[in-house]
Scaffold this motif. Structure first.
Motif, short mmCIF file in Angstrom:
data_model
loop_
_atom_site.label_atom_id
_atom_site.label_comp_id
_atom_site.label_asym_id
_atom_site.label_seq_id
_atom_site.Cartn_x
_atom_site.Cartn_y
_atom_site.Cartn_z
N ALA A 7 0.73 -1.22 -0.08
CA ALA A 7 -0.14 0.08 -0.15
C ALA A 7 0.74 1.20 0.15
CB ALA A 7 -1.11 0.00 1.20
N LEU A 8 1.58 1.60 -1.12
CA LEU A 8 2.26 2.68 -1.03
C LEU A 8 1.86 3.60 -2.56
CD1 LEU A 8 5.96 1.09 -0.91
CD2 LEU A 8 4.62 2.23 1.03
N SER A 9 2.12 4.80 -2.38
CA SER A 9 2.09 5.71 -3.55
C SER A 9 2.97 5.62 -4.54
CB SER A 9 1.96 7.12 -3.28
OG SER A 9 3.13 7.42 -2.60
N ALA A 10 2.96 5.74 -5.71
CA ALA A 10 4.09 5.60 -6.81
C ALA A 10 5.19 6.50 -6.37
CB ALA A 10 3.55 6.32 -8.16
N ASN A 11 4.92 7.64 -5.69
CA ASN A 11 6.03 8.61 -5.05
C ASN A 11 6.83 7.78 -3.87
OD1 ASN A 11 5.63 10.64 -6.82
ND2 ASN A 11 4.49 12.12 -5.22
N GLU A 12 6.15 7.16 -3.26
CA GLU A 12 6.74 6.27 -2.21
C GLU A 12 7.58 5.19 -2.63
OE1 GLU A 12 4.05 6.85 1.72
OE2 GLU A 12 3.18 5.63 -0.15
N VAL A 13 7.03 4.64 -3.82
CA VAL A 13 7.64 3.43 -4.61
C VAL A 13 8.92 4.11 -5.19
CG1 VAL A 13 7.69 1.95 -6.44
CG2 VAL A 13 5.59 2.12 -4.78
N ALA A 14 8.95 5.16 -5.90
CA ALA A 14 10.02 5.77 -6.43
C ALA A 14 11.06 5.99 -5.30
CB ALA A 14 9.59 7.23 -7.07
N LYS B 52 10.91 9.12 -11.10
CA LYS B 52 9.03 8.87 -10.97
C LYS B 52 8.69 8.55 -12.50
CE LYS B 52 8.63 12.28 -7.48
NZ LYS B 52 7.97 13.61 -7.19
N VAL B 53 9.07 8.90 -13.53
CA VAL B 53 8.86 8.67 -14.83
C VAL B 53 8.90 6.98 -14.95
CG1 VAL B 53 9.59 8.78 -17.43
CG2 VAL B 53 9.21 10.83 -15.80
N THR B 54 10.19 6.48 -14.54
CA THR B 54 10.58 5.13 -14.88
C THR B 54 9.55 4.38 -13.92
OG1 THR B 54 12.69 5.53 -15.08
CG2 THR B 54 12.04 3.36 -14.30
N VAL B 55 9.11 4.75 -12.73
CA VAL B 55 8.29 4.15 -11.85
C VAL B 55 6.95 4.14 -12.41
CG1 VAL B 55 7.08 4.27 -9.53
CG2 VAL B 55 9.52 4.50 -9.75
N SER B 56 6.47 5.28 -12.96
CA SER B 56 5.12 5.48 -13.53
C SER B 56 4.90 4.64 -14.94
CB SER B 56 4.94 6.68 -14.22
OG SER B 56 3.76 7.25 -14.75
N ARG B 57 5.82 4.50 -15.71
CA ARG B 57 5.80 3.53 -16.72
C ARG B 57 5.94 2.01 -16.51
NH1 ARG B 57 10.35 6.62 -20.48
NH2 ARG B 57 8.75 8.37 -21.12
N THR B 58 6.55 1.61 -15.52
CA THR B 58 6.64 0.44 -14.90
C THR B 58 5.46 0.03 -14.06
OG1 THR B 58 9.30 0.62 -14.64
CG2 THR B 58 8.09 -1.29 -13.65
N VAL B 59 4.80 0.96 -13.60
CA VAL B 59 3.61 0.63 -12.79
C VAL B 59 2.50 0.42 -13.95
CG1 VAL B 59 1.74 1.72 -11.64
CG2 VAL B 59 4.16 1.69 -10.58
N ALA B 60 2.57 1.10 -14.85
CA ALA B 60 1.43 1.05 -16.01
C ALA B 60 1.71 -0.44 -16.51
CB ALA B 60 1.59 1.96 -17.08
N ARG B 61 2.89 -0.88 -16.86
CA ARG B 61 3.15 -2.11 -17.28
C ARG B 61 2.54 -3.31 -16.38
NH1 ARG B 61 7.90 -0.16 -18.98
NH2 ARG B 61 9.19 -1.64 -17.47
N LEU B 62 3.06 -3.10 -15.11
CA LEU B 62 2.62 -4.02 -13.96
C LEU B 62 0.88 -4.02 -13.76
CD1 LEU B 62 5.32 -3.71 -11.45
CD2 LEU B 62 4.97 -5.62 -13.12
N LEU B 63 0.27 -2.78 -13.96
CA LEU B 63 -1.22 -2.87 -13.87
C LEU B 63 -1.75 -3.42 -15.00
CD1 LEU B 63 -1.42 0.76 -12.64
CD2 LEU B 63 -2.29 -1.14 -11.31
N GLU B 64 -1.35 -3.18 -16.33
CA GLU B 64 -1.87 -3.93 -17.42
C GLU B 64 -1.63 -5.52 -17.48
OE1 GLU B 64 0.05 -4.19 -21.96
OE2 GLU B 64 -0.83 -1.98 -21.29
#
Length: 156
Positions: free
Chosen positions: A61-68, A75-87
């Motif tokens: 239960a972390l925000s993307a910023n906390e993951v970063a 943050k951009v790498t995390v955002s793109r990677t999160v999108a792939r993992l969500l997909e």
């Protein structure tokens, strides 16, 4: 006995292969590349995908910023990677009811199962990597990591 410090003056040459930040970076990249071969071949995961899964498997239960922040990835790498993992349905995201811009990430059921499969393999790889260390050397390595973390604060 303390190590002999390098001469620190304006005329000192930067010997890259002796420069600690460079050596740590290269070693980390080499280790990550070897481990990535396994993650990619067996689980179709990149290193960044595994890092996010590992962090959420540990902290949840972390925000993307906390993951970063926890992964030291931008943050951009995390955002793109999160999108792939969500997909791939390895993560789930909940949006804040009061502010839809805020979201919390966590592992989905399939992400949790994948984490449970990979974590023991990651620990086995670490054990192989450190197999040449005796207990005192391993403890010393951990202490050195702690000292480097403390030294990092002095760079601010």
């Amino acid at each position: 006995m303390a190590a002999k410090p390098r001469k620190m003056n304006a005329d000192a040459a930067l010997v890259l292969e002796e420069f600690v930040p460079y050596r740590l970076s290269v070693l980390s990249n080499r280790i990550s590349a070897r481990i990535a071969e396994l993650y990619q071949a067996e689980f179709d995961l990149s290193v960044t995908e595994w890092r996010i899964i590992a962090v959420l498997g540990r902290f949840h239960a972390l925000s993307a910023n906390e993951v970063a922040a926890r992964t030291a990835m931008d943050k951009v790498t995390v955002s793109r990677t999160v999108a792939r993992l969500l997909e791939r349905k390895l993560l789930k995201r909940k949006f804040d009811a009061g502010d839809r811009r805020k979201s919390i990430l966590d592992l989905s059921a399939s992400g949790t199962r994948l984490h449970a499969q990979i974590a023991p393999l990651a620990l086995a790889l670490e054990a192989r990597l450190l197999s040449g260390f005796n207990t005192l050397e391993h403890e010393a390595l951990e202490a050195l990591f702690d000292k480097l973390e403390s030294g990092l604060a002095s760079l601010s």
